[in-house]
Design a protein around this motif. Structure first.
Motif, PDB file in Angstrom:
ATOM      1  N   CYS A 287       0.799  -1.188  -0.051  1.00  0.00           N
ATOM      2  CA  CYS A 287       0.061  -0.028   0.078  1.00  0.00           C
ATOM      3  C   CYS A 287       0.956   1.310   0.069  1.00  0.00           C
ATOM      4  CB  CYS A 287      -0.879   0.044   1.369  1.00  0.00           C
ATOM      5  SG  CYS A 287      -1.992   1.249   1.419  1.00  0.00           S
ATOM      6  N   ILE A 288       0.788   2.026  -1.008  1.00  0.00           N
ATOM      7  CA  ILE A 288       1.440   3.204  -1.356  1.00  0.00           C
ATOM      8  C   ILE A 288       0.549   4.421  -1.268  1.00  0.00           C
ATOM      9  CG2 ILE A 288       3.554   1.984  -2.271  1.00  0.00           C
ATOM     10  CD1 ILE A 288       2.689   3.262  -4.909  1.00  0.00           C
ATOM     11  N   THR A 289      -0.556   4.350  -1.427  1.00  0.00           N
ATOM     12  CA  THR A 289      -1.606   5.529  -1.680  1.00  0.00           C
ATOM     13  C   THR A 289      -2.057   6.247  -0.300  1.00  0.00           C
ATOM     14  OG1 THR A 289      -2.263   4.138  -3.363  1.00  0.00           O
ATOM     15  CG2 THR A 289      -3.749   5.958  -2.668  1.00  0.00           C
TER      16      THR A 289
ATOM     17  N   PHE B 131       2.571  -1.842   4.303  1.00  0.00           N
ATOM     18  CA  PHE B 131       2.282  -0.332   4.330  1.00  0.00           C
ATOM     19  C   PHE B 131       3.665   0.061   3.989  1.00  0.00           C
ATOM     20  CE2 PHE B 131      -1.441  -0.930   6.732  1.00  0.00           C
ATOM     21  CZ  PHE B 131      -2.408  -0.342   5.939  1.00  0.00           C
ATOM     22  N   ALA B 132       3.879   0.946   2.892  1.00  0.00           N
ATOM     23  CA  ALA B 132       5.071   1.656   2.645  1.00  0.00           C
ATOM     24  C   ALA B 132       5.352   2.951   3.650  1.00  0.00           C
ATOM     25  CB  ALA B 132       5.190   1.720   0.972  1.00  0.00           C
ATOM     26  N   THR B 133       6.416   3.166   4.030  1.00  0.00           N
ATOM     27  CA  THR B 133       6.898   4.522   4.567  1.00  0.00           C
ATOM     28  C   THR B 133       6.938   5.596   3.215  1.00  0.00           C
ATOM     29  OG1 THR B 133       9.127   4.232   4.108  1.00  0.00           O
ATOM     30  CG2 THR B 133       8.146   3.303   6.141  1.00  0.00           C
ATOM     31  N   ARG B 134       6.672   6.859   3.992  1.00  0.00           N
ATOM     32  CA  ARG B 134       6.561   7.924   2.797  1.00  0.00           C
ATOM     33  C   ARG B 134       7.949   7.766   2.045  1.00  0.00           C
ATOM     34  NH1 ARG B 134       4.655  11.867   0.421  1.00  0.00           N
ATOM     35  NH2 ARG B 134       5.715  13.800  -0.276  1.00  0.00           N
ATOM     36  N   GLU B 135       9.083   7.448   2.652  1.00  0.00           N
ATOM     37  CA  GLU B 135      10.408   7.470   2.118  1.00  0.00           C
ATOM     38  C   GLU B 135      10.377   6.309   0.947  1.00  0.00           C
ATOM     39  OE1 GLU B 135       9.989   7.760   5.208  1.00  0.00           O
ATOM     40  OE2 GLU B 135      10.660   9.642   5.601  1.00  0.00           O
ATOM     41  N   GLN B 136       9.832   5.329   1.371  1.00  0.00           N
ATOM     42  CA  GLN B 136       9.846   3.937   0.448  1.00  0.00           C
ATOM     43  C   GLN B 136       9.001   4.467  -0.858  1.00  0.00           C
ATOM     44  OE1 GLN B 136       8.585   1.130   3.149  1.00  0.00           O
ATOM     45  NE2 GLN B 136      10.369   0.413   3.563  1.00  0.00           N
ATOM     46  N   SER B 137       7.853   4.959  -0.602  1.00  0.00           N
ATOM     47  CA  SER B 137       6.937   5.246  -1.695  1.00  0.00           C
ATOM     48  C   SER B 137       7.120   6.158  -2.718  1.00  0.00           C
ATOM     49  CB  SER B 137       5.572   5.693  -1.082  1.00  0.00           C
ATOM     50  OG  SER B 137       5.596   7.080  -0.579  1.00  0.00           O
ATOM     51  N   ILE B 138       8.368   7.063  -2.349  1.00  0.00           N
ATOM     52  CA  ILE B 138       9.120   8.261  -3.361  1.00  0.00           C
ATOM     53  C   ILE B 138      10.387   7.899  -3.858  1.00  0.00           C
ATOM     54  CG2 ILE B 138       7.398   9.955  -2.474  1.00  0.00           C
ATOM     55  CD1 ILE B 138       9.535  10.922  -0.810  1.00  0.00           C
TER      56      ILE B 138
ATOM     57  N   ILE C  39      -8.777   5.134  -3.858  1.00  0.00           N
ATOM     58  CA  ILE C  39      -8.078   3.806  -4.425  1.00  0.00           C
ATOM     59  C   ILE C  39      -7.452   3.113  -3.189  1.00  0.00           C
ATOM     60  CG2 ILE C  39      -7.875   4.600  -6.677  1.00  0.00           C
ATOM     61  CD1 ILE C  39      -4.994   4.638  -6.555  1.00  0.00           C
ATOM     62  N   SER C  40      -7.055   3.947  -2.142  1.00  0.00           N
ATOM     63  CA  SER C  40      -6.273   3.090  -0.782  1.00  0.00           C
ATOM     64  C   SER C  40      -7.453   2.088  -0.420  1.00  0.00           C
ATOM     65  CB  SER C  40      -5.937   4.301   0.020  1.00  0.00           C
ATOM     66  OG  SER C  40      -7.136   4.970   0.730  1.00  0.00           O
ATOM     67  N   VAL C  41      -8.671   2.234  -0.573  1.00  0.00           N
ATOM     68  CA  VAL C  41      -9.688   1.346   0.102  1.00  0.00           C
ATOM     69  C   VAL C  41      -9.388   0.086  -0.709  1.00  0.00           C
ATOM     70  CG1 VAL C  41     -11.821   0.714   0.236  1.00  0.00           C
ATOM     71  CG2 VAL C  41     -11.454   3.071   0.631  1.00  0.00           C
ATOM     72  N   LEU C  42      -9.102  -0.179  -2.041  1.00  0.00           N
ATOM     73  CA  LEU C  42      -8.827  -1.445  -2.434  1.00  0.00           C
ATOM     74  C   LEU C  42      -7.537  -1.971  -1.975  1.00  0.00           C
ATOM     75  CD1 LEU C  42      -9.224  -2.642  -5.822  1.00  0.00           C
ATOM     76  CD2 LEU C  42      -6.854  -2.767  -4.920  1.00  0.00           C
ATOM     77  N   GLU C  43      -6.478  -1.384  -1.771  1.00  0.00           N
ATOM     78  CA  GLU C  43      -5.330  -1.507  -1.339  1.00  0.00           C
ATOM     79  C   GLU C  43      -5.192  -2.296   0.105  1.00  0.00           C
ATOM     80  OE1 GLU C  43      -2.398   1.493  -1.575  1.00  0.00           O
ATOM     81  OE2 GLU C  43      -2.876   1.862  -3.647  1.00  0.00           O
ATOM     82  N   ILE C  44      -6.051  -1.557   0.716  1.00  0.00           N
ATOM     83  CA  ILE C  44      -6.182  -1.845   2.422  1.00  0.00           C
ATOM     84  C   ILE C  44      -7.117  -3.132   2.758  1.00  0.00           C
ATOM     85  CG2 ILE C  44      -6.948  -1.404   4.613  1.00  0.00           C
ATOM     86  CD1 ILE C  44      -6.120   1.622   3.973  1.00  0.00           C
TER      87      ILE C  44
ATOM     88  N   ASN D 134      12.713  -7.989  -1.112  1.00  0.00           N
ATOM     89  CA  ASN D 134      12.943  -8.561   0.322  1.00  0.00           C
ATOM     90  C   ASN D 134      11.564  -9.247   0.745  1.00  0.00           C
ATOM     91  OD1 ASN D 134      15.684  -7.928   0.054  1.00  0.00           O
ATOM     92  ND2 ASN D 134      15.352  -6.113   1.500  1.00  0.00           N
ATOM     93  N   LYS D 135      10.500  -8.510   0.651  1.00  0.00           N
ATOM     94  CA  LYS D 135       9.330  -9.012   1.230  1.00  0.00           C
ATOM     95  C   LYS D 135       8.443  -9.728   0.039  1.00  0.00           C
ATOM     96  CE  LYS D 135      10.009  -6.708   4.922  1.00  0.00           C
ATOM     97  NZ  LYS D 135      10.136  -7.512   6.008  1.00  0.00           N
ATOM     98  N   GLY D 136       8.744  -9.970  -0.912  1.00  0.00           N
ATOM     99  CA  GLY D 136       8.072 -10.844  -1.954  1.00  0.00           C
ATOM    100  C   GLY D 136       6.690 -10.276  -2.190  1.00  0.00           C
ATOM    101  N   ILE D 137       6.611  -8.873  -2.377  1.00  0.00           N
ATOM    102  CA  ILE D 137       5.430  -8.445  -2.925  1.00  0.00           C
ATOM    103  C   ILE D 137       5.007  -8.752  -4.358  1.00  0.00           C
ATOM    104  CG2 ILE D 137       4.499  -5.853  -3.222  1.00  0.00           C
ATOM    105  CD1 ILE D 137       5.058  -6.743  -0.225  1.00  0.00           C
ATOM    106  N   ARG D 138       3.540  -8.926  -4.490  1.00  0.00           N
ATOM    107  CA  ARG D 138       3.217  -9.456  -5.654  1.00  0.00           C
ATOM    108  C   ARG D 138       2.172  -8.552  -6.365  1.00  0.00           C
ATOM    109  NH1 ARG D 138       3.632 -14.886  -7.309  1.00  0.00           N
ATOM    110  NH2 ARG D 138       1.348 -15.040  -7.530  1.00  0.00           N
ATOM    111  N   TYR D 139       1.603  -7.632  -5.636  1.00  0.00           N
ATOM    112  CA  TYR D 139       0.654  -6.695  -6.085  1.00  0.00           C
ATOM    113  C   TYR D 139       0.830  -5.292  -5.679  1.00  0.00           C
ATOM    114  CZ  TYR D 139      -2.330 -10.490  -7.345  1.00  0.00           C
ATOM    115  OH  TYR D 139      -2.999 -11.672  -8.054  1.00  0.00           O
ATOM    116  N   LEU D 140       0.781  -4.421  -6.603  1.00  0.00           N
ATOM    117  CA  LEU D 140       0.928  -2.773  -6.413  1.00  0.00           C
ATOM    118  C   LEU D 140      -0.073  -2.296  -7.122  1.00  0.00           C
ATOM    119  CD1 LEU D 140       3.033  -0.599  -5.089  1.00  0.00           C
ATOM    120  CD2 LEU D 140       4.155  -0.889  -7.222  1.00  0.00           C
TER     121      LEU D 140
END
Length: 224
Positions: A21-23, A46-53, A29-34, A64-70
């Protein structure tokens, strides 16, 4: 609930999946992510602000975390690529909020597993249509912009002329959206509700007049 169930079914999202979740929560659209990961037993990150930019931090975290949806807007993906984001070969990308241009769609496809182009106003609960892109040789475009696909489950779209009558096949018109996603209306705005939330054609409940102009091809795929 209709949106979350249908999108998960279309994309194959289940309890084994992880979504980043970066929104900001002030964007619908954050509703779908959450909630899509939560109601299907998946994992929500949940991405930190630093990670999202910061594309470098994003790359590192996703691997590292194996994220498969963005999920993000086209503008966000452009910024990530400019910053060195690499995508991920097993990543499912959701794109919406703005028109998706063909060049970016192809770039997303080449560096990720599949891409979903989504459309919908907040008043009809985030997304109303979706289109899966998995093959750059057969992507659907009009004037350099990707198709927004077809309606989600339990969603009915009508293309109407300026007099409120259905357009002929292939003629552009305003989208009216009906079905399970239509909200109850604006809070304490009776005059605006009267203008925007109206009876749908053929006695099909209530419809929301989006103000967006689209055209349909012969197979029913929609384009701005």
């Amino acid at each position: 609930t209709n949106l979350l169930q249908d999108m998960a079914r279309k994309m194959g999202f289940d309890k084994e999946e992880k979504m980043l979740c970066i929104t900001t929560v002030s964007f619908d659209i954050s509703v779908l992510e959450i909630f899509m990961p939560l109601i299907h037993g998946g994992t929500l990150h949940f991405a930190t602000r630093e990670q999202s930019i910061d594309a470098r931090l994003m790359n590192e975290y996703m691997k590292n975390k194996g994220i498969r949806y963005l999920q993000a807007t086209p503008a966000t993906y452009e910024l990530l690529y400019t910053g060195g984001w690499e995508g991920k070969k097993d990543l499912v990308v959701l794109c919406g909020g703005e028109a998706l241009r063909k060049e970016l769609a192809i770039k997303l496809l080449r560096s990720n597993r599949e891409v979903w182009n989504d459309y919908g106003p907040t008043e009809t609960t985030i997304w109303s249509t979706a289109l899966r892109l998995s093959d750059e040789e057969n992507i659907r475009t009009r004037n350099g912009v990707m198709s927004i696909g077809k309606p989600l489950a339990n969603t009915r779209l009508y293309i109407m002329d300026t007099n409120g009558f259905p357009c002929q096949k292939g003629d552009p018109g305003e989208v009216w959206s009906a079905g399970d996603g239509v909200s109850r209306g604006y809070l304490n705005r009776p005059e605006l509700n009267k203008e925007k939330f109206i009876p749908a054609p053929e006695g099909d409940g209530m419809a929301f007049r989006t103000g967006d102009k689209v055209v349909s091809d012969k197979e029913g795929y929609l384009y701005f």
